[in-house]
Design a protein around this motif. Structure first.
Motif, mmCIF file in Angstrom:
data_model
loop_
_atom_site.group_PDB
_atom_site.id
_atom_site.type_symbol
_atom_site.label_atom_id
_atom_site.label_comp_id
_atom_site.label_asym_id
_atom_site.label_seq_id
_atom_site.Cartn_x
_atom_site.Cartn_y
_atom_site.Cartn_z
ATOM 1 N N GLY A 198 0.815 -1.212 0.000
ATOM 2 C CA GLY A 198 0.000 0.000 0.000
ATOM 3 C C GLY A 198 0.844 1.255 0.000
ATOM 4 N N LEU A 199 1.947 1.249 0.769
ATOM 5 C CA LEU A 199 2.849 2.400 0.782
ATOM 6 C C LEU A 199 3.501 2.586 -0.583
ATOM 7 N N ARG A 200 3.896 1.480 -1.209
ATOM 8 C CA ARG A 200 4.484 1.570 -2.551
ATOM 9 C C ARG A 200 3.474 2.140 -3.538
ATOM 10 N N ASP A 201 2.247 1.652 -3.465
ATOM 11 C CA ASP A 201 1.213 2.136 -4.377
ATOM 12 C C ASP A 201 0.965 3.631 -4.195
ATOM 13 N N ALA A 202 1.187 4.117 -2.963
ATOM 14 C CA ALA A 202 0.987 5.543 -2.675
ATOM 15 C C ALA A 202 2.203 6.386 -3.046
ATOM 16 N N GLY A 203 3.277 5.741 -3.541
ATOM 17 C CA GLY A 203 4.413 6.507 -4.042
ATOM 18 C C GLY A 203 5.681 6.436 -3.224
ATOM 19 N N THR A 204 5.701 5.640 -2.146
ATOM 20 C CA THR A 204 6.904 5.511 -1.335
ATOM 21 C C THR A 204 7.821 4.443 -1.917
ATOM 22 N N THR A 205 9.081 4.768 -2.092
ATOM 23 C CA THR A 205 10.078 3.790 -2.527
ATOM 24 C C THR A 205 10.590 3.053 -1.295
ATOM 25 N N VAL A 206 10.557 1.714 -1.334
ATOM 26 C CA VAL A 206 10.902 0.915 -0.159
ATOM 27 C C VAL A 206 12.169 0.119 -0.419
ATOM 28 N N VAL A 207 13.097 0.202 0.542
ATOM 29 C CA VAL A 207 14.324 -0.594 0.551
ATOM 30 C C VAL A 207 14.257 -1.502 1.767
ATOM 31 N N MET A 208 14.472 -2.800 1.568
ATOM 32 C CA MET A 208 14.349 -3.765 2.659
ATOM 33 C C MET A 208 15.607 -4.619 2.759
ATOM 34 N N ALA A 209 16.221 -4.637 3.934
ATOM 35 C CA ALA A 209 17.304 -5.577 4.200
ATOM 36 C C ALA A 209 16.699 -6.860 4.737
ATOM 37 N N THR A 210 17.115 -7.993 4.200
ATOM 38 C CA THR A 210 16.559 -9.266 4.624
ATOM 39 C C THR A 210 17.553 -10.385 4.345
ATOM 40 N N HIS A 211 17.426 -11.476 5.109
ATOM 41 C CA HIS A 211 18.169 -12.704 4.822
ATOM 42 C C HIS A 211 17.299 -13.687 4.040
ATOM 43 N N ASP A 212 16.028 -13.372 3.878
ATOM 44 C CA ASP A 212 15.058 -14.289 3.299
ATOM 45 C C ASP A 212 15.047 -14.134 1.782
ATOM 46 N N VAL A 213 15.750 -15.032 1.080
ATOM 47 C CA VAL A 213 15.839 -14.929 -0.378
ATOM 48 C C VAL A 213 14.492 -15.178 -1.040
ATOM 49 N N ASP A 214 13.647 -16.018 -0.433
ATOM 50 C CA ASP A 214 12.327 -16.272 -1.003
ATOM 51 C C ASP A 214 11.459 -15.026 -0.913
ATOM 52 N N LEU A 215 11.537 -14.335 0.202
ATOM 53 C CA LEU A 215 10.808 -13.077 0.348
ATOM 54 C C LEU A 215 11.321 -12.047 -0.650
ATOM 55 N N ALA A 216 12.632 -11.950 -0.798
ATOM 56 C CA ALA A 216 13.203 -10.979 -1.728
ATOM 57 C C ALA A 216 12.728 -11.250 -3.155
ATOM 58 N N LEU A 217 12.742 -12.514 -3.571
ATOM 59 C CA LEU A 217 12.313 -12.866 -4.919
ATOM 60 C C LEU A 217 10.857 -12.516 -5.134
#
Length: 295
Positions: A197-216
């Motif tokens: 929802g934040l992305r749809d409203a125009g916010t660019t999101v950067v996420m640090a994660t160890h979860d490669v499945d989530l990243a994909l």
């Protein structure tokens, strides 16, 4: 990956914040990042991946102004960032970092007080602060918790409150350190829906994660932090490079492995987009419904 729409292509052409030839070493410690060029591009969800100690946290703090490069510099909209009060205020109204542990970020007595802290420090009117707080609480689906003492919140509620405090600053870039860590599957899905929802409203999101499945599943692009440097590109391409994954201390994502298997069995075109979740695999391989017409 499917091609983005034309508006997203135009948005994605703008670099919002960037490090140029940036290096950083902690006092009496080794150099963590050296000669780094790194861009955060508007409209692209970016996943940061790498082993512990690879520099993810340092990179996020450099991007958000919490650390200053020893060499090189940080630019905002192409303009060098200055580290005086005016320059940092300009940066932090554009870029917000939410740390992994919400207890490191929450300090006020109630949810509403905590979320209002940033906007109040901008010198905004009471009416504007109230509007921003209400907007952020609604975006994170915690409006009903406005008066709740922060020490009585569940872990997931504390995560959402910490993110709401950043969202209330109305940043163009939101940087999240392991936002799904510690959440149960339902909490993870709810948070991902919120981030969409934040992305749809125009916010660019950067996420640090160890979860490669989530990243994909979630990201448009991936940045792999390896001993030889940071490699960035479209997420499906980056997470299919076994050598880079090994350098970054990561495994092959489930979706990539399944897609390779489907291609070897002739069940997926070479150029076809493979499944990223079990649900997408089930939909891809499900037989036609009995009695369905071909027309």
């Amino acid at each position: 990956m499917s091609e983005p729409s034309a508006p997203r292509e135009r948005e994605a052409s703008e670099t919002l914040v960037a490090l140029r030839a940036a290096s950083y070493a902690y006092e009496e410690g080794p150099t963590v990042l050296s000669g780094l060029d790194f861009d955060v591009t508007e409209g692209r969800a970016l996943a940061l991946l790498g082993r512990n100690g690879s520099g993810k946290t340092t990179l996020m703090r450099l991007l958000s102004g919490g650390l200053r490069p020893d060499q090189g510099g940080l630019t905002l909209g192409g303009t060098p960032v200055t580290y005086d009060r005016k320059g940092l205020t300009r940066l932090r109204t554009t870029v917000q970092l939410v740390v992994q542990d919400p207890d490191d970020q929450l300090f006020a007595a109630s949810v509403e007080q905590d979320v209002s802290f940033g906007p109040l420090n901008l010198g905004l009117s009471d009416a504007e602060v109230r509007a921003r707080v209400a907007e952020a609480l609604a975006a994170l689906d915690i409006s009903a918790l406005a008066d709740r003492p922060t020490h009585l919140l569940s872990y997931g509620q504390r995560k959402r409150t910490a993110i709401a405090g950043a969202v209330a600053m109305r940043p163009r870039v939101l940087i999240l350190d392991e936002p799904t860590a510690g959440l149960d599957p339902d909490g993870q899905e709810r948070l991902l829906d919120t981030l969409q929802g934040l992305r749809d409203a125009g916010t660019t999101v950067v996420m640090a994660t160890h979860d490669v499945d989530l990243a994909l599943r979630w990201a448009d692009d991936a940045a792999l932090l390896t001993p030889s440097g940071v490699r960035t590109g479209p997420v499906a391409q980056m997470l299919a490079h076994r050598d880079l994954l090994a350098q970054a201390g990561l495994r092959l994502p489930w979706g990539i492995a399944v897609s390779e298997l489907l291609r070897t069995k002739g069940l997926l075109d070479v150029a076809g987009e493979g499944p990223r979740t079990p649900e997408e695999l089930a939909a891809l391989t499900a037989p036609a419904m009995p009695g369905a017409s071909a027309g």
